[in-house]
Design a protein around this motif. Sequence first.
Motif, short mmCIF file in Angstrom:
data_model
loop_
_atom_site.label_atom_id
_atom_site.label_comp_id
_atom_site.label_asym_id
_atom_site.label_seq_id
_atom_site.Cartn_x
_atom_site.Cartn_y
_atom_site.Cartn_z
N UNK A 40 21.62 5.00 -2.42
CA UNK A 40 20.75 5.60 -3.43
C UNK A 40 19.56 4.69 -3.76
N UNK A 41 19.82 3.40 -3.90
CA UNK A 41 18.73 2.46 -4.19
C UNK A 41 17.77 2.36 -3.01
N UNK A 42 18.30 2.38 -1.79
CA UNK A 42 17.45 2.36 -0.61
C UNK A 42 16.62 3.63 -0.51
N UNK A 43 17.22 4.76 -0.85
CA UNK A 43 16.49 6.03 -0.82
C UNK A 43 15.37 6.04 -1.86
N UNK A 44 15.61 5.41 -3.01
CA UNK A 44 14.55 5.32 -4.02
C UNK A 44 13.37 4.52 -3.49
N UNK A 45 13.64 3.43 -2.79
CA UNK A 45 12.57 2.61 -2.22
C UNK A 45 11.80 3.37 -1.15
N UNK A 46 12.52 4.10 -0.30
CA UNK A 46 11.87 4.89 0.74
C UNK A 46 11.02 5.99 0.11
N UNK A 47 11.54 6.62 -0.92
CA UNK A 47 10.78 7.66 -1.62
C UNK A 47 9.55 7.07 -2.31
N UNK A 48 9.70 5.89 -2.90
CA UNK A 48 8.56 5.23 -3.54
C UNK A 48 7.48 4.86 -2.53
N UNK A 49 7.88 4.60 -1.29
CA UNK A 49 6.88 4.26 -0.27
C UNK A 49 5.98 5.46 0.04
N UNK A 50 6.43 6.64 -0.27
CA UNK A 50 5.59 7.82 -0.05
C UNK A 50 4.37 7.82 -0.99
N UNK A 51 4.44 7.07 -2.07
CA UNK A 51 3.28 6.92 -2.96
C UNK A 51 2.28 5.91 -2.42
N UNK A 52 2.61 5.26 -1.32
CA UNK A 52 1.77 4.22 -0.74
C UNK A 52 1.13 4.64 0.58
N UNK A 53 1.19 5.92 0.91
CA UNK A 53 0.62 6.38 2.18
C UNK A 53 -0.89 6.18 2.14
N UNK A 54 -1.44 5.42 3.09
CA UNK A 54 -2.88 5.17 3.08
C UNK A 54 -3.67 6.39 3.52
N UNK A 55 -4.80 6.60 2.89
CA UNK A 55 -5.70 7.68 3.25
C UNK A 55 -7.12 7.35 2.85
N UNK A 56 -8.07 7.95 3.54
CA UNK A 56 -9.47 7.63 3.29
C UNK A 56 -9.92 8.06 1.90
N UNK A 57 -9.56 9.26 1.53
CA UNK A 57 -9.98 9.76 0.22
C UNK A 57 -9.38 8.91 -0.89
N UNK A 58 -8.13 8.51 -0.71
CA UNK A 58 -7.47 7.67 -1.70
C UNK A 58 -8.14 6.31 -1.80
N UNK A 59 -8.42 5.69 -0.67
CA UNK A 59 -9.07 4.38 -0.66
C UNK A 59 -10.44 4.45 -1.34
N UNK A 60 -11.21 5.47 -1.00
CA UNK A 60 -12.54 5.61 -1.58
C UNK A 60 -12.47 5.82 -3.09
N UNK A 61 -11.53 6.61 -3.54
CA UNK A 61 -11.43 6.86 -4.98
C UNK A 61 -10.90 5.63 -5.72
N UNK B 162 -9.82 -0.66 8.38
CA UNK B 162 -8.83 -0.99 7.36
C UNK B 162 -7.78 0.12 7.25
N UNK B 163 -8.23 1.34 7.24
CA UNK B 163 -7.29 2.46 7.16
C UNK B 163 -6.36 2.51 8.37
N UNK B 164 -6.91 2.25 9.53
CA UNK B 164 -6.10 2.24 10.74
C UNK B 164 -5.02 1.15 10.65
N UNK B 165 -5.39 -0.04 10.19
CA UNK B 165 -4.43 -1.13 10.04
C UNK B 165 -3.36 -0.80 9.01
#
Length: 153
Positions: free
Chosen positions: A121-142, A8-11
């Motif tokens: 500016x609006x596009x940059x906000x969306x790209x910046x917000x995507x940084x809060x969606x970076x998948x990670x194992x520790x995050x998924x487990x928590x 799942x994390x890989x996908x």
Amino acid sequence: MEKKIDRLLRLLKIEFAVTWVVIICLIAGYENGILEEGTLIGNSRAVYIAQLTGVLLAICLIPMSLRIFNLSLTKYIRNLDIDSALKSYRRWSEVRIILLLVVAVFNISLYYWTMDTTGLLCGAMAVLASMFCVPGKKRLLSELDLLKEEEES
């Protein structure tokens, strides 16, 4: 179960990387002249409507994409068995990244159509917000409360 989580994390990481590739290819297409720039310049009504649409998309979809995932997580996903929870987690992660991708693609295109920084500016906000969606194992487990179960066993 460990295999399913790793798969799942890989996908999710691949899907996250694809969104960035789409954004970079879009920018490269406009910068290299493959896609036409300035198509709305001179049409003030179309520029206004497009900018209003871009701003409204950013105002509505960015917070919604970040909040909807948390709501589904707390009210729905945590109550499921592990297999269903992982499927639902993937689906909601995809919905979240697609919402942000829509905002980013529209507003970056809007910048190149109008050559006005509102879309940028609006596009940059969306790209910046995507940084809060970076998948990670520790995050998924928590987020799925599996971290507590692993510590107990």
